[in-house]
Structure formats: C-alpha cells, structure tokens
Design a protein around this motif. Structure first.
Motif, PDB file in Angstrom:
ATOM      1  N   GLY A 178     -15.596 100.960  -3.895  1.00  0.00           N
ATOM      2  CA  GLY A 178     -14.304 100.301  -3.800  1.00  0.00           C
ATOM      3  C   GLY A 178     -14.168  99.704  -2.407  1.00  0.00           C
ATOM      4  N   ASP A 179     -13.339  98.658  -2.270  1.00  0.00           N
ATOM      5  CA  ASP A 179     -13.213  98.038  -0.938  1.00  0.00           C
ATOM      6  C   ASP A 179     -12.574  99.009   0.054  1.00  0.00           C
ATOM      7  OD1 ASP A 179     -10.903  97.692  -2.520  1.00  0.00           O
ATOM      8  OD2 ASP A 179     -10.305  95.842  -1.516  1.00  0.00           O
ATOM      9  N   SER A 180     -11.650  99.839  -0.425  1.00  0.00           N
ATOM     10  CA  SER A 180     -11.082 100.848   0.475  1.00  0.00           C
ATOM     11  C   SER A 180     -12.133 101.897   0.815  1.00  0.00           C
ATOM     12  CB  SER A 180      -9.865 101.511  -0.177  1.00  0.00           C
ATOM     13  OG  SER A 180      -9.523 102.693   0.515  1.00  0.00           O
TER      14      SER A 180
ATOM     15  N   ILE B 265     -19.510  95.787  -3.183  1.00  0.00           N
ATOM     16  CA  ILE B 265     -18.115  96.143  -2.932  1.00  0.00           C
ATOM     17  C   ILE B 265     -17.234  95.533  -4.007  1.00  0.00           C
ATOM     18  CG2 ILE B 265     -16.196  95.923  -1.309  1.00  0.00           C
ATOM     19  CD1 ILE B 265     -18.199  96.206   0.898  1.00  0.00           C
ATOM     20  N   PHE B 266     -16.554  96.397  -4.733  1.00  0.00           N
ATOM     21  CA  PHE B 266     -15.600  95.924  -5.733  1.00  0.00           C
ATOM     22  C   PHE B 266     -14.310  95.568  -4.987  1.00  0.00           C
ATOM     23  CE2 PHE B 266     -17.077  97.662 -10.114  1.00  0.00           C
ATOM     24  CZ  PHE B 266     -18.330  97.084  -9.913  1.00  0.00           C
ATOM     25  N   ASN B 267     -14.208  94.293  -4.644  1.00  0.00           N
ATOM     26  CA  ASN B 267     -13.147  93.854  -3.754  1.00  0.00           C
ATOM     27  C   ASN B 267     -11.939  93.367  -4.552  1.00  0.00           C
ATOM     28  OD1 ASN B 267     -11.545  92.880  -1.780  1.00  0.00           O
ATOM     29  ND2 ASN B 267     -13.034  91.413  -0.939  1.00  0.00           N
ATOM     30  N   ASN B 268     -11.010  94.289  -4.756  1.00  0.00           N
ATOM     31  CA  ASN B 268      -9.757  93.911  -5.433  1.00  0.00           C
ATOM     32  C   ASN B 268      -8.605  93.859  -4.435  1.00  0.00           C
ATOM     33  OD1 ASN B 268      -9.471  96.632  -5.003  1.00  0.00           O
ATOM     34  ND2 ASN B 268      -8.723  97.127  -7.050  1.00  0.00           N
ATOM     35  N   ASP B 269      -8.926  93.623  -3.180  1.00  0.00           N
ATOM     36  CA  ASP B 269      -7.935  93.438  -2.114  1.00  0.00           C
ATOM     37  C   ASP B 269      -7.108  94.683  -1.821  1.00  0.00           C
ATOM     38  OD1 ASP B 269      -8.790  90.825  -1.951  1.00  0.00           O
ATOM     39  OD2 ASP B 269      -7.013  89.954  -2.889  1.00  0.00           O
ATOM     40  N   GLY B 270      -7.602  95.862  -2.214  1.00  0.00           N
ATOM     41  CA  GLY B 270      -6.802  97.011  -1.827  1.00  0.00           C
ATOM     42  C   GLY B 270      -7.155  98.311  -2.504  1.00  0.00           C
ATOM     43  N   ILE B 271      -6.300  99.273  -2.230  1.00  0.00           N
ATOM     44  CA  ILE B 271      -6.417 100.627  -2.781  1.00  0.00           C
ATOM     45  C   ILE B 271      -5.783 100.596  -4.175  1.00  0.00           C
ATOM     46  CG2 ILE B 271      -5.624 103.010  -2.489  1.00  0.00           C
ATOM     47  CD1 ILE B 271      -5.607 102.472   0.565  1.00  0.00           C
TER      48      ILE B 271
HETATM   49 MG   LIG Z   1     -10.001  98.458  -4.200  1.00  0.00          MG
END
Ligand SMILES: [Mg+2]
Ligand SMILES: Cc1ncc(C[n+]2csc(CCOP(=O)(O)OP(=O)(O)O)c2C)c(N)n1
Length: 578
Positions: A459-461, A484-490
């Motif tokens: 995860g990106d976090s 990185i699974f970048n979904n812009d956040g937690i």
């Molecule tokens: Mg994320």
C-alpha cells in the motif's frame, strides 16, 4: 575481572597473542553459523561492523534500525537461525526494539545486539552520551535479555542468546554490549576456549503418545473436520510431513496468511476460498502452529457459528492451550515431531473426511472463485485492486519460487485472498500485529537469505514506513520489485477535511510518483496506469533482477476503511458514520 583477563598481566605484552571484544564477538557469531548482520553503524559499533565485514560476515547497512530489525526477524523465520540486528545505543536501540518485540510476538528467532553506554555513568544517571538503561527497557518486550561485561563471557553470552531465541517457542532476544567490552583485551588462547558452539540449539520436543492418540481419536470422530495451518507450521520446515499428514487425513485445510503454500492454495483440499463456511460449519478443528488469537476471532463468536466445536491444538508452547477456548486434545511438541508422530499413529486405512463435507466445501470454493474471476480480468484505468491483483496473481503462478512481501490494508487483505501461493514460506507479511513498516526490511532479508527474486506488494501508506530503504536495495543491487498500490492514501484517497484547509488525516499528495524515488538511486522506476502496463513492468523487473519500483495508479476511491477489519474500529455515538 575474570581470571582470563587478568592472565594477560602474567607475561610481557609482546610475547603473547591477544584478542579483544571485537574479535571475540565476530568469532562467536561465525562459530555458530551466524554469518549475516542487519544494522545501522555508529558509536560504539562502527568499527565492529567494519571488522565483521572484513572477517567474512555479510553486513547489511540500513537507513533505519527498525527496517534492519524487521529484516533480522524475518531472516529468523526463513532460516530457523536467529536473525541478527546490530544497533547503536539509546535511540538506535529503541528503533530496533519495535522489531524485537515484533519478532517475539510472531515467534521468530532474532537477536538484537546493541552497543550501550558506560554502565558506571548510566547507573548513576550522570548523563552519558546516549544514556539509557537498555537492558531494563528491553526485558518486557522480548523472550530473554542478557548483558555481557567481560570479554571472557562473550562466548557464553551469545550461546545463551542463541538458545533462548530458537529453543521452545522462538522469539526475540536482547544482547547488551557496553562500549567498553569491544576494546577489552584478553589472551587469545583463553579467548578461543571461552567460545561456545551451541549444540542442538532447538532440541526436538516429542509429544506424548497419549496426546497423539487422543488427538487422532477426536479427528477420527469428526463429520466436518478442518485443519488450520499457521505460520508456526511454516517455520517448522517439516513441509513433506505436513503435506503427507493433511493428504492422508483427507481433511480440508485453511492456511493462515504465512502458512499459505505449505500445500498449494490450488490443492483440492484447500478451503481458503470457503473460509467462512469451514469456520462456521466444522465440528472438529485441528490447529497446527496457529494460535486462536484475533486473527481467528479467538475461536468463538459469530464467525465460528453456533455448531458445537472441538479443538485439537498442536503447539510447542504448553501455555498456548486453552488460551481462548477449551482445547479437548492438546498436543505439545515441535510441529515436525508432532506431525511425524500423527502420521505414524494413523496407520493404514485412515478414512478421509466424509464426502458430503468435502463436496459442500468444493461447491462453495468454486462459487467464490467463479464470482471473483471476471473481476480479476478487468483492464480498468485507473486500476482497481482486483484488476491489479489479477495480474500479480498470474505472475506468481508463473514464478512460484519468487518471494512475496505484502503490507497495507486493502492491499494486504485483497492480495492475501487473490494471490495463490504454491510453495512454503514464500509469502511474508504484516504478521500477528498487522503492522505497517515490514516491507523493505523483509524484502531485503528475503533476497539475501533465499537468493530468489522478491515481489513486494505495498500500500502507498505501508511503503512510506520503510521507503528510504529503496536506497539500500539499490546499493546492494537486490532483485526486488516493489509495486506500490497508489490510491493516494490510507484505505482511500478521497477523504476531505470539512473543517479547514489541512488535508484529511488519511490522504496523501494526489498523483504522487513513487517511481521517481528509486530513480534517485539508480534503480528502475515505472509508472503503470493499467493492468497491462503493470504486467509488462513486473515481468520485466522479475526477469532483469534489477531493483525496480512500480507506481501502480489505483482509483483513489477503490478500497474500504481498514480493509477487511473495519469492524475493529471503535465508533462514536456522537458523530454520524459516513
Ligand atoms: Mg493506500
Ligand atoms: C505501525 C503501524 N502504524 C499504523 C498502522 C495503522 N494502519 C493500518 S493499515 C495502514 C495503511 C493502509 O493504507 P495503505 O498501505 O495505503 O493500504 P490501502 O488500504 O490504501 O491499500 C495504517 C496506517 C499500522 N497497522 N501499523
């Protein structure tokens, strides 16, 4: 002062061969086959690291001790030898301590060796450089903690640390080495004699024949039996015996996250895709190296259903029995010995589980797999979890000996369910605590200890906790591909703060390009916006073995709060839940 140290006064200094703390620690490690150190240099251990390297020990120098510690902890899991982490005093020690506690909680053998400041000053609290009573602080967080004050005791000190780490239920051990110890000089011959090669560090613990018979009787009586394989079973390296036992028993099995691959997830007896059915409907559950902690809802409550259940538990730790529910057949011993004893006692003509139970599970499994299949083939851009994981699932199927590292929330929970594992100890992840930050440390140790290519699904976090170690990965030129699974956040990247201009606590910079980070250190960066692009980039990375970081652009709205464990969040009655 010990006799051995005093004896240097007996002869003129130039006529005797001398050794010192530095060399004795190195010799003691090597004598016991501990040939890799994960750490961060600084006072008082900088020269020690140099000397260890010069003497043939592999010294992996990290950017933060926590990552070095996680590397050591998973090295312990993968090799059954204690992983060694080396830190400086006070802050370095504290940075490594999280990993030591993690190793203990996860039952991984690890030794945290930390330099420490002058005892006389620390104990009088006179304000030494990096002053801290490290031994006292480490004690409650590990299985054992020792301090060595005399060079002549280094051999015994390390022997105690090794035994404590690997015998019985493995765990983390702290070894405190005050700065003065490193330079202490003693007669070389006496030094050599003081070293201890640990014999049979983790002796087999044979289960009692009665306990084995009782367990088999309960298993035999079952109409709907289930075997749960935990990471303890994977640690045991009794892979053939476990596979034979499960197959001979003819019982469906459910692998815990790091127990995946002991038997392939595609095995006809695997109930991974029918988890809720088997937990609810089973009547006898045999736990092999798995604890009834929160990951198994403590063996009770809604997910276990109302049907009466009997538990059989195989574990090396007697105190584990009855920890949450009654265990009707406890089998205490090491997993390898216990499973071998079961196999021997089963004899010929063991009846597999009833056919209606097996077919009910097969039906449920096919239903669930069928429902999932089209979602895994979508080529949406930006990607969702299923599209991206469908690609990675195929890649691991084609490269079953690659190591898979996984952390995040949705990234973790969905990857665990979707990516099938085919061989033991190939999947390493957040473990018992569900912690973020293990990613790069695990990746580095996996590459070093196994020599296999490593795929990290992050995860990106999650990645952010250990991201600086991409430099380490590049420096040692390790075959690590980070996705990185970048979904812009937690959990998601869509939260907004309705009360002010600061971003909501769960969101990050939108459209961040993590791939640029690795380029700063000469690695390969790729920005992948579709499953097709992701597939090409990962395959290229795995073929090349070059450090690679792929920024996989995910829909910020993909993902749910806390992944699969949102129910653990406390709720406020005062604020309405969205
Ligand atoms: Mg994320
Ligand atoms: C050391 C530590 N700190 C904080 C947390 C709380 N936590 C759980 S999951 C998570 C991050 C989830 O986001 P991400 O890794 O981006 O995964 P996603 O759900 O977005 O795929 C955090 C911070 C934790 N588990 N461990």
């Amino acid at each position: 002062m010990s006799a051995a140290v005093q004896s240097i006064d007996a002869k003129p200094a130039d006529t005797q061969e001398l050794t010192d703390g530095f060399h004795l620690i190195i010799d003691a490690l090597k004598l016991n086959g501990l040939n890799t150190i994960y750490g961060v240099p600084g006072i008082p251990i900088t020269d020690f690291g140099r000397m260890a390297q010069a003497e043939g020990i592999r010294v992996l120098s990290f950017r933060h001790e926590q990552n070095a510690g996680y590397a050591a902890s998973i090295a312990g899991f993968l090799t059954k030898k204690p992983g060694v982490c080396l830190t400086v005093s006070a802050p370095g020690f504290l940075n490594g301590l999280t990993a030591l506690a993690h190793a203990t909680t996860n039952c991984f053998p690890m030794i945290l060796i930390s330099g420490s400041s002058e005892r006389e000053i620390v104990d009088l609290q006179q304000g030494d450089y990096e002053e801290m009573d490290q031994l006292a602080i480490a004690k409650p967080l590990c299985k054992a903690a020792f301090r060595v004050l005399h060079a002549a005791d280094i051999g015994i000190g390390l022997a105690r640390a090794i035994r404590a780490a690997v015998s019985g239920r493995p765990g983390g051990v702290y070894l405190d080495l005050p700065a003065k110890l490193f330079g202490q000089v003693m007669n070389a011959e006496a030094g050599r004699k003081s070293l201890v090669k640990v014999i049979d560090a983790a002796p087999a613990q044979i289960p009692s024949p009665d306990s084995v018979k009782r367990a088999l009787d309960v298993l035999k009586s079952a109409k709907k039996p289930l075997i749960i394989l935990g990471k303890g079973a994977a640690y045991a390296q009794a892979d053939e015996a476990i596979k034979s036992f499960v197959e001979k028993a003819g019982v469906p099995f459910l692998p815990m996250s790091m127990g995946k691959g002991l038997l392939p997830d595609t095995h006809p007896q695997c109930a991974g895709a029918a988890r809720s059915t088997v937990l609810k409907d089973s009547d006898v559950v045999m736990l092999i190296g798995a604890r009834l902690n929160w990951l198994l809802s403590h063996g009770k409550g809604k997910s276990w259903g109302d049907a009466p259940k009997k538990f059989i538990q195989i574990d090396i730790e007697p105190k584990e029995m009855d920890s949450n529910v009654e265990i009707v057949a406890p089998v205490v011993g090491d997993i390898g010995s216990c499973v071998a004893a079961m196999l021997a006692a089963m004899g010929n003509g063991w009846q597999a589980a009833p056919a209606d139970w097996m077919s009910a599970i097969a039906k449920k499994r096919e239903e669930n797999v069928g429902k999932m299949a089209p979602r895994l083939m979508n080529n949406n851009s930006p990607m969702d979890y299923h599209g991206a994981l469908g690609v990675l699932r195929t890649i691991i199927k084609e490269r079953p000996d690659a190591m898979l590292v996984n952390e995040g929330a949705n990234t973790l929970d969905l990857a665990r369910g979707i990516i099938d594992i085919y061989q033991p100890r190939k999947r390493i992840d957040v473990g018992t605590w569900g912690i973020m930050g293990i990613g790069m440390g695990y990746a580095i140790a996996a590459a070093i200890e196994t020599g296999k290519p490593v795929l990290c699904v992050e995860g990106d976090s999650a990645f952010g906790f250990s991201g600086m170690e991409v430099e380490t990965i590049c420096r040692y030129n390790l075959p690590v591909c980070i996705v990185i699974f970048n979904n812009d956040g937690i959990y998601r990247g869509t939260d907004v703060n309705s009360a002010g201009h600061d971003p909501a606590p769960t969101v990050f910079v939108k459209g961040a390009r993590y791939d640029k980070m690795i380029e700063a250190f000469g690695g390969k960066g790729v920005n992948a916006t579709s499953p097709d692009e992701l597939k090409r980039a990962v395959n290229a990375a795995m073929d090349s073995g070059k450090p690679t970081l792929i920024n996989a652009v995910l829909d910020p709205a993909a993902g749910s709060e806390s992944g699969r464990i949102g129910n653990l969040n406390p709720q406020s009655v005062l604020s309405k839940k969205k």
